[in-house]
Structures are given as structure tokens and as C-alpha cells.
Design an enzyme around this catalytic site. Structure first.
Site, PDB file in Angstrom:
ATOM      1  N   ASN A  14       0.813  -1.216   0.000  1.00 37.27           N
ATOM      2  CA  ASN A  14       0.000   0.000   0.000  1.00 37.27           C
ATOM      3  C   ASN A  14       0.844   1.263   0.000  1.00 37.27           C
ATOM      4  O   ASN A  14       0.464   2.287  -0.579  1.00 37.27           O
ATOM      5  CB  ASN A  14      -0.917   0.027   1.227  1.00 37.27           C
ATOM      6  CG  ASN A  14      -2.243  -0.674   0.968  1.00 37.27           C
ATOM      7  OD1 ASN A  14      -2.691  -0.771  -0.166  1.00 37.27           O
ATOM      8  ND2 ASN A  14      -2.865  -1.166   2.018  1.00 37.27           N
TER       9      ASN A  14
ATOM     10  N   CYS B 287      -4.338  -9.669   4.243  1.00 39.36           N
ATOM     11  CA  CYS B 287      -3.782  -9.319   2.929  1.00 39.36           C
ATOM     12  C   CYS B 287      -2.435  -8.629   3.046  1.00 39.36           C
ATOM     13  O   CYS B 287      -1.829  -8.286   2.025  1.00 39.36           O
ATOM     14  CB  CYS B 287      -4.752  -8.426   2.156  1.00 39.36           C
ATOM     15  SG  CYS B 287      -6.099  -9.335   1.369  1.00 39.36           S
ATOM     16  N   PHE B 288      -1.960  -8.385   4.262  1.00 41.11           N
ATOM     17  CA  PHE B 288      -0.604  -7.879   4.516  1.00 41.11           C
ATOM     18  C   PHE B 288      -0.341  -6.536   3.826  1.00 41.11           C
ATOM     19  O   PHE B 288       0.764  -6.278   3.362  1.00 41.11           O
ATOM     20  CB  PHE B 288       0.451  -8.910   4.081  1.00 41.11           C
ATOM     21  CG  PHE B 288       0.005 -10.330   4.266  1.00 41.11           C
ATOM     22  CD1 PHE B 288      -0.393 -10.792   5.504  1.00 41.11           C
ATOM     23  CD2 PHE B 288      -0.066 -11.203   3.197  1.00 41.11           C
ATOM     24  CE1 PHE B 288      -0.832 -12.095   5.681  1.00 41.11           C
ATOM     25  CE2 PHE B 288      -0.502 -12.508   3.352  1.00 41.11           C
ATOM     26  CZ  PHE B 288      -0.886 -12.955   4.604  1.00 41.11           C
ATOM     27  N   CYS B 289      -1.384  -5.702   3.755  1.00 45.22           N
ATOM     28  CA  CYS B 289      -1.272  -4.370   3.127  1.00 45.22           C
ATOM     29  C   CYS B 289      -0.821  -4.462   1.673  1.00 45.22           C
ATOM     30  O   CYS B 289      -0.146  -3.564   1.166  1.00 45.22           O
ATOM     31  CB  CYS B 289      -0.317  -3.472   3.925  1.00 45.22           C
ATOM     32  SG  CYS B 289      -0.840  -3.148   5.607  1.00 45.22           S
ATOM     33  N   ASN B 290      -1.179  -5.553   1.000  1.00 50.00           N
ATOM     34  CA  ASN B 290      -0.827  -5.742  -0.404  1.00 50.00           C
ATOM     35  C   ASN B 290      -2.087  -6.157  -1.166  1.00 50.00           C
ATOM     36  O   ASN B 290      -2.269  -7.320  -1.523  1.00 50.00           O
ATOM     37  CB  ASN B 290       0.257  -6.815  -0.543  1.00 50.00           C
ATOM     38  CG  ASN B 290       0.936  -6.794  -1.900  1.00 50.00           C
ATOM     39  OD1 ASN B 290       0.295  -6.521  -2.911  1.00 50.00           O
ATOM     40  ND2 ASN B 290       2.213  -7.081  -1.940  1.00 50.00           N
TER      41      ASN B 290
END
Length: 809
Positions: free
Chosen positions: A138, A421-424
Site C-alpha cells: 500500500n 492481505c498484509f497491506c498488499n
């Protein structure tokens, strides 16, 4: 050494454990990570790797024996600090094999700050284009806002390597180009565009080599050349690489690739310090950036009351506003000492060995019916992925386990990992097959980042991620694999039984023949009231019912000064507070071991409100943090419940609730608690340290009603029941959380893995760990005069209907 490890070492022994290093991985764990020797398995190195205890000792000794001062000062201590900062810059450049003649190291507060610096300083015009891989964090996607705001275009690309071999087979898919054009932008001269890619995707672990960068850059040139509003003859193409994850286990070689910007994060590399990162920038690229703000240390001269400023010439001085974090910068050399002693190449081979073995093992897992257990995302070629394994798990019938279920059970086993989603978001959507409409629909359904909504319409909204660091061991890997096998691999499939068959058999075994009046076999053994949410309550021989449950039950709660509701999960010390209601005196009495005096609060009928400072100071002292008390009274309002299939569903309406989570009442049975205790103690060998047994009392579950009689878990089948003369509706099982693992001993709060760990082994249903049932009650009449119906200890309990029992396998 067990046979499994022997087999592992036979294949990976040349790469695993630093056979040629100064210490083996077992020595490193024994001497530098003692805090992991209590059965904790840490598998979230992509989020943040762990600092070495020897590293921290060296840092403490350094800070304790060296006089550091602000490097802007010209004192001896200031000059010493400046020298340390200069050496740190050289170490960072050396780690990335970047020539000091071509690159500069700018210290920032982290990788995100480095990316933001590039985005806000980049010379965007309407002729510029920001192109980025969909598999970006992100913090990279956020640069897009700067580009679009200045009239530039933006384009996402998907990079795939079908045969996982040569770069010539790269497949580059361009997503529809978004473009905002400022028609009045007449900026003369050449344009600059930016290409942003990660060195390693933090979702899938997919790595992009320097050859990939060259190939994508050439494709980018071809795309720009194909648009008539761009002129290639004076168009600069700059490349930004997000190496925050990739540099943690593998060096980036800037001598072999033309990269303009690289961002790194030090806590990802060696755990400490946090809040410090670096932007490695090419000299020529730095000169193109347009920085607006200036701060302390970035100027040669300024006139306060005239629009005049002369900025410093040095690149580092130009971009590092204010005093840099010089103590943190002084600390990173001790982290680099750790990495150099093992060598980045050895770290890469070590972590890749663990990752390769785990991927292979998970892919081989099957249920008894032959279906695969695990779906792994990303490339399956070990050469193309970093030490990350991201996956989701399936049941034998093909339905998905939610990632929060996996995380919750892993925590009970002492395993720390990451889910979501691990900021992805781009990689998440790509690998989970989520369309734009799916994402918007999930958002409308209430799913947002970091919530517990792991499945929507049966499909995953995120995944489970395991990642390794330089100190990870085979034993960590084995414990995780054993956990997956024991918790998610089905080894016994029961014959299919219809709901009707199950219903009739269960009703017959528990209640006798159907349509025959039930003899009372269940009795109320305990009535419990909890006036303040998450605090201890009191027991009574009898107590009034109201439209919100038991009168005054969870009618008060504590909030932080920021407005956050406080519970035992956040503040375990709340269990030390005991609250009592004196109906005759109409007073709430609260006690705490932290307060000498009891607190007495007069009960009045009113809506949501707070209390004066003296009350709030008392509670702040009691729990050891600032807070305030809030009350909500709806005792005089009748509940309005939605109905489904003829049954009231309290979960769908908060009108009949005080500060409870889901149901007005929680009921547990002594027989179910007794069975749970038998399972806990049969699963653990007694030892002098543990004592002969562990006994969990019904109060651990904070029930309103404790029932005795019948068989364990008979309550699972109840739909409607009568207690004394009053009718109740069951809302089904209560989903338990780690709050039941807290216990109060001698005025202190202690936490263990029980009873939740044992419950998870046999009471898990579709991701929920159920114990006890939730009830709702509708007052059959008008009780404005306060003549509430009463429940009594000893009241008979009549289950009138039965439903399918939960699957305890």
C-alpha cells in the site's frame, strides 16, 4: 535426532544452519534468542524479524560508554556522532553494493516515509506516468495519489514468468491506463515517469531479479513510445525498488542494475531499531526531485521575514529535515555486524531451505478422502520466491477454513504468524481471484482491513502467511507442520447422516421418545450477574428478569479516554474488580484490591451517560489506566427481535441488549464443564510443577446460568426451553475467545492456553470454538411497575425442542 530431521538434513544440510559460519543456528538460538525457549514459534519475519539479545547488549554498551550528541552541534560529541552517521551511510550503501560515487543514503523514519518522500518530491507533470506492479505494498500504491493530483497518468501492470526460467518469457499485462489531464499544464522541457516494483512481494514471496527490472523497463519504454502525447527523446524513466522485505534475507546488487531509488527498513533486516529506514537514491535522480519544505539542518541561509532561502548542496542534508534519529542510526552497525558474521548469502540459503521444505510438505498434505488440504499462492519454483509461504486451508468437502481460525488456533499452540492481505491488496486480489466487484461487495458486507471477516460467501478474503528469518530453525518448522496436521487434516470421515436421522437419534438418547412429556432432569444451580462488562460479578439465590436479560446485567462498562471500550482481552486486570447490586438500597457497589475504599453508586433510571470525576478516578486507579464509566439502561424497554424460521434471532438486533456481545444470557452446564476438565487432565501428564490436575470452574466462562443434570453438551440441542415458568429461546453455541484463559490468583492475573486449547481440539465448528449456549428472553407482559419475574436456584429446566448437535470431531 529424530528420523524426520535426519531426512531433512540429508537433503538441505549443506544450506541449513550455517555449517560454515561462526555459529550454528542452534547455537544462535541458545545464546541470542533465549526468549524463544518457552515453546514460542515466531513465523512473522516478513512483518518484523527479531533482534538478537547479543545485538541489544552491544547497543546498550555502546550507548552507555559513548557520548553522543546532536550531529548538528559542532562540539566534540557532535562531531563524533557525525562520524558514526557517515559510517552508517557507508554500511548501508555497501550492503546494497551501491557505489558512493553514484548513490547517496538518506535516512528516514521508515520505508513508508522513504516512499512518501519520493512521491511528494517527484517532478510530476501531465506528461508523466506512474507505472507500478499490482504486487506492491500500500505504501507504494499511495504514490499514485501524488501523480494523479499533478495530472500524470497511472498504470498498474502484472508481471508473470510462465516457465519460471528465462526472462525472455516474461508476460507483462497492462491494466487499463488511468489518466487525469490538466489541460492548462504547459510545463516545458522533458518529462519524468516512474516505475515502482518490489524486490520481493510481501504477499507471495515472488522475487524480481535485476533482469526482470530491465525487461519491464524496456516494455515501459515501448508503451510510452506508443502514445502520441509522449515524446521519448526527452523522457526520463526512473525505477523505484521497494526492498523493505527483500533486503531482509538477500542483498540487492545496485552495481548490476540501473535503479534510481531503493527503500529499505532496518527492523525488517535485524529487528532493531524500529522507526528508521533509508532511501538510497542515485545522484542524478536526486537532482530531479522537487522538495518544497525545508527544516532544521537543510539550509545554508534563511531570512525570517523575507521569502529567501538558500538550501544546502548535499543530497542527504537537503532531504533530512530536522535532527535525524542519530542514536538509532548508531545502533544499526551492530545489526550489520550480525548479518556480516553469517553473510547474506548463507542467510538466503538457510531460509530458502526451510521455505522449500515447508512448501513441499504442505502441498503433500491430503485428507483421508484424498482431497488436498492446502492451496499455496505464488510461484512454486524455489529460485523465484523468498522465505515466505502464503496459503489457505480446505476441509474435506472443499470448503475453506477462515484465516482467522488458523491464526487463533496457532496462537493457542504458541505459534505467531500473520493473516490477512498484509497491506498488499493487488497481490491479494490476484492470487485469491477477487474481482473489483468482489472487493466492493466484501466492503458492502462489512469487511475492512484488519477485521475478523475472513470468509465472505464462503470465499477467503485473505490468507495465512508464514515467513522465516535468519534465526528460524527446523524445530520451528516441525512444530508448525505438526500443528497443521493435528488441527486441519481430517483422518476420519464419518458416514453421512441426514439431519432428520441425527435429530431423532439425539432426541431419543437425551430426552426419551418424542412427543412424550419430559420429566425435569435439569436444574438451575447458579445465577450470576455481571453489572460491569468484563468485571467480576456476584451470585444470588434469585434475581429479576428484564427485557435486556437479568436486571442490571452488564448495564455499565468502562471506556478509555479515547472512547475505546475496555474488556479483559485488552485489560486483563478488569477481572480483579468485583461489582454487586443491592436492590433494597438501590446501589451499585464495586471493590478493587487497588483501592482502599469501596465505591458506591446510586442506581437511577436514565439512558446512556457518564459519571463525575471522582468515580472515574476510582476506576482509573483500579485498573491502572485512565478510563471512565458509562451506563446504558434499557430495562424498561421491551425487546424487538427479528425472527427466522419462527425463532427469535437476538444476534440480528441490539434493541434487547445492554453491553453484552450477542445474547442476553449465557448458559453452561456442570456436566459439560466436568467433561472438559476430564479432557484437559487426560491430555496433560501431572507434574510437581503443574500439580496433580487442572480444574476449570464454570465461572471461568462468565455464565449467567449454570445448569446441572443430564449429559454433557445436551444444551447443544436445545432450541426452546422453559426455566421455571419463563420461556427462553436458544441462539446456539457461544463462540469462545482467549478471555477464558485468564484466571485470577492471589490478586494477580495469569494467562495459560487452557481451556481454549482443549476446547479447540473437539468443539470447533466452522472456525468457531463453541462452549455454552446463548439465550434470549421476551417478557410476556408490561412490567413498568417494577414487578419483574424472578428466576431461582433450583428452578426446573425443561428443554422443549432439539436440533442437530454440533460436530465435536
Amino acid at each position: 535426532m529424530d528420523k524426520d530431521k535426519e531426512q531433512f538434513l540429508k537433503e538441505f544440510g549443506a544450506d541449513y544452519g550455517y555449517p560454515d559460519g561462526p555459529k550454528s543456528v542452534d547455537d544462535i538460538r541458545a545464546t541470542e534468542f533465549k526468549r524463544l525457549q518457552d515453546g514460542i514459534v515466531y513465523l512473522d519475519h516478513a512483518g518484523a524479524t527479531l533482534y538478537s539479545e547479543l545485538q541489544m547488549e552491544a547497543i546498550f554498551k555502546d550507548l552507555s560508554t559513548t557520548l553522543y550528541a546532536n550531529p548538528h552541534s559542532q562540539s566534540d560529541a557532535g562531531m563524533t556522532t557525525s562520524d558514526i552517521v557517515r559510517e552508517a551511510r557507508e554500511q548501508v550503501l555497501d550492503y546494497c553494493n551501491a557505489s558512493p560515487m553514484d548513490y547517496r543514503c538518506i535516512f528516514t523514519s521508515g520505508a513508508t516515509a522513504s516512499l512518501k518522500l519520493v512521491g511528494e518530491s517527484f517532478p510530476w507533470t501531465y506528461r508523466s506516468c506512474f507505472m507500478y506492479s499490482v504486487e506492491n505494498h500500500n505504501s507504494v500504491l499511495g504514490i499514485r495519489e501524488y501523480a494523479l493530483q499533478q495530472g500524470a497518468s497511472a498504470c498498474a501492470i502484472d508481471i508473470e514468468n510462465p516457465d519460471n526460467s528465462c526472462t525472455g518469457s516474461l508476460k507483462i499485462t497492462r491494466h487499463p491506463l488511468q489518466r487525469r489531464c490538466f489541460l492548462n499544464d504547459k510545463a516545458p522541457g522533458g518529462a519524468c515517469s516512474l516505475l515502482a516494483i518490489p524486490s520481493e512481494c510481501n504477499f507471495s514471496g515472488t522475487k524480481l531479479s535485476t533482469d526482470h527490472v530491465i525487461a519491464v523497463k524496456e516494455d515501459f519504454r515501448r508503451q510510452i513510445e506508443g502514445h502520441n502525447y509522449h515524446r521519448l527523446d526527452n523522457h526520463k524513466l526512473l525505477v523505484l525498488v521497494d526492498a523493505a522485505k527483500g533486503c531482509a534475507t538477500e542483498k540487492l546488487d545496485l552495481r548490476s542494475c540501473d535503479i534510481d531509488f531503493v527503500v529499505i527498513s532496518f527492523y525488517k533486516m535485524f529487528g532493531y531499531p524500529t522507526g528508521l529506514g533509508a532511501l538510497i537514491v542515485k545522484n542524478d535522480a536526486a537532482k530531479l526531485l522537487r522538495k518544497t519544505y525545508f527544516g532544521g539542518g537543510t539550509v545554508d541561509a534563511v531570512i525570517a521575514d523575507v521569502d529567501f532561502v538558500k538550501r544546502r548542496e548535499g543530497i542527504e542534508e537537503w532531504f533530512e529535515d530536522g535532527s535525524i534519529s542519530f542514536l538509532s542510526i548508531a545502533s544499526i552497525r551492530h545489526g550489520f555486524t550480525i548479518l556480516k558474521s553469517l553473510t547474506p548469502g548463507a542467510i538466503s540459503r538457510h531460509t530458502k531451505a526451510l521455505c522449500t521444505f515447508l512448501r513441499r510438505t504442505l502441498l503433500d498434505l491430503r485428507h483421508e478422502n484424498g482431497t488436498f488440504v492446502c492451496t499455496i499462492y505464488g510461484s512454486q519454483n524455489p529460485k523465484n520466491v523468498g522465505p515466505i509461504v502464503t496459503f489457505n486451508l480446505k476441509r474435506p468437502d472443499g470448503s475453506w477454513h477462515g484465516y482467522r481460525e488458523v491464526e487463533k488456533l496457532a496462537a493457542l499452540s504458541g505459534i505467531q504468524l500473520r493473516t490477512g492481505c498484509f497491506c498488499n491488496p493487488g497481490a491479494c486480489a490476484k492470487y485469491l481471484g477477487l474481482t473489483h466487484q468482489d472487493i466492493l461487495s466484501n466492503l458492502e458486507a462489512g469487511h475492512v482491513c484488519w477485521d475478523d471477516c475472513d470468509l465472505v460467501d464462503g470465499r477467503p478474503t485473505g490468507a495465512v502467511r508464514v515467513s522465516f528469518g535468519y534465526m528460524s530453525t527446523y524445530e520451528d518448522l516441525k512444530k508448525f507442520v505438526d500443528f497443521i496436521r493435528s488441527s486441519f487434516v481430517s483422518v476420519h470421515i464419518r458416514p453421512h447422516a441426514s439431519k432428520e436421522t441425527m435429530h431423532d437419534a439425539l432426541a431419543s438418547s437425551v430426552s426419551g421418545p418424542r412427543n412424550v412429556p419430559l420429566e425435569p432432569r435439569f436444574f438451575v444451580n447458579s445465577i450470576n450477574i455481571y453489572p460491569i462488562k468484563s468485571c467480576s460479578g456476584f451470585q444470588k439465590e434469585s434475581w429479576p428478569l428484564s427485557s435486556t436479560g437479568f436486571l442490571y446485567d452488564r448495564e455499565w462498562l468502562l471506556k478509555s479516554l479515547a472512547g475505546e471500550v475496555l474488556t479483559q482481552k485488552k485489560v486483563p486486570e478488569m477481572c480483579l474488580l468485583s461489582a454487586f447490586i443491592d436492590l433494597e438500597q438501590e446501589v451499585l457497589i464495586v471493590e478493587s484490591p487497588q483501592c482502599k475504599e469501596k465505591l458506591e453508586i446510586k442506581i437511577k433510571r436514565h439512558g446512556l451517560h457518564g459519571y463525575d470525576d471522582s468515580v472515574n478516578v476510582w476506576f482509573s486507579t483500579a485498573i491502572g489506566r485512565p478510563c471512565y464509566l458509562v451506563r446504558r439502561s434499557k430495562s424498561d424497554n421491551r425487546s424487538c427481535l427479528k425472527r427466522k424460521n419462527g425463532h427469535a434471532i437476538c444476534r440480528e438486533s441490539k434493541d434487547g441488549l445492554n453491553f453484552v456481545n450477542e445474547g442476553q444470557f449465557l448458559l453452561v452446564t456442570e456436566e459439560s464443564v466436568r467433561d472438559l476438565n476430564n479432557r484437559i487432565n487426560s491430555g496433560h501428564e501431572a507434574s510437581p510443577a503443574r500439580g496433580s490436575s487442572t480444574q476449570i470452574g464454570p465461572d471461568r466462562f462468565r455464565p449467567n446460568l449454570v445448569i446441572c443434570g443430564g449429559h454433557p453438551y445436551a444444551e447443544d440441542t436445545w432450541k426452546m426451553l422453559r426455566i421455571g415458568r419463563e420461556p427462553f429461546t436458544s441462539l446456539g453455541g457461544c463462540n469462545r475467545c482467549q478471555m477464558i484463559n485468564f484466571r485470577c490468583e492471589g490478586g494477580r492475573v495469569r494467562k495459560s492456553s487452557e481451556p481454549l486449547a482443549t476446547l479447540a481440539s473437539y468443539r470447533r465448528v466452522k472456525g468457531k470454538i463453541l462452549f455454552g449456549i446463548l439465550l434470549t428472553y421476551e417478557i410476556p407482559g408490561d412490567f413498568e411497575n417494577g414487578n419483574y419475574p424472578l428466576l431461582h436456584i433450583g428452578d426446573e429446566v425443561y428443554p422443549d425442542e432439539f436440533s442437530t448437535v454440533v460436530d465435536k470431531s
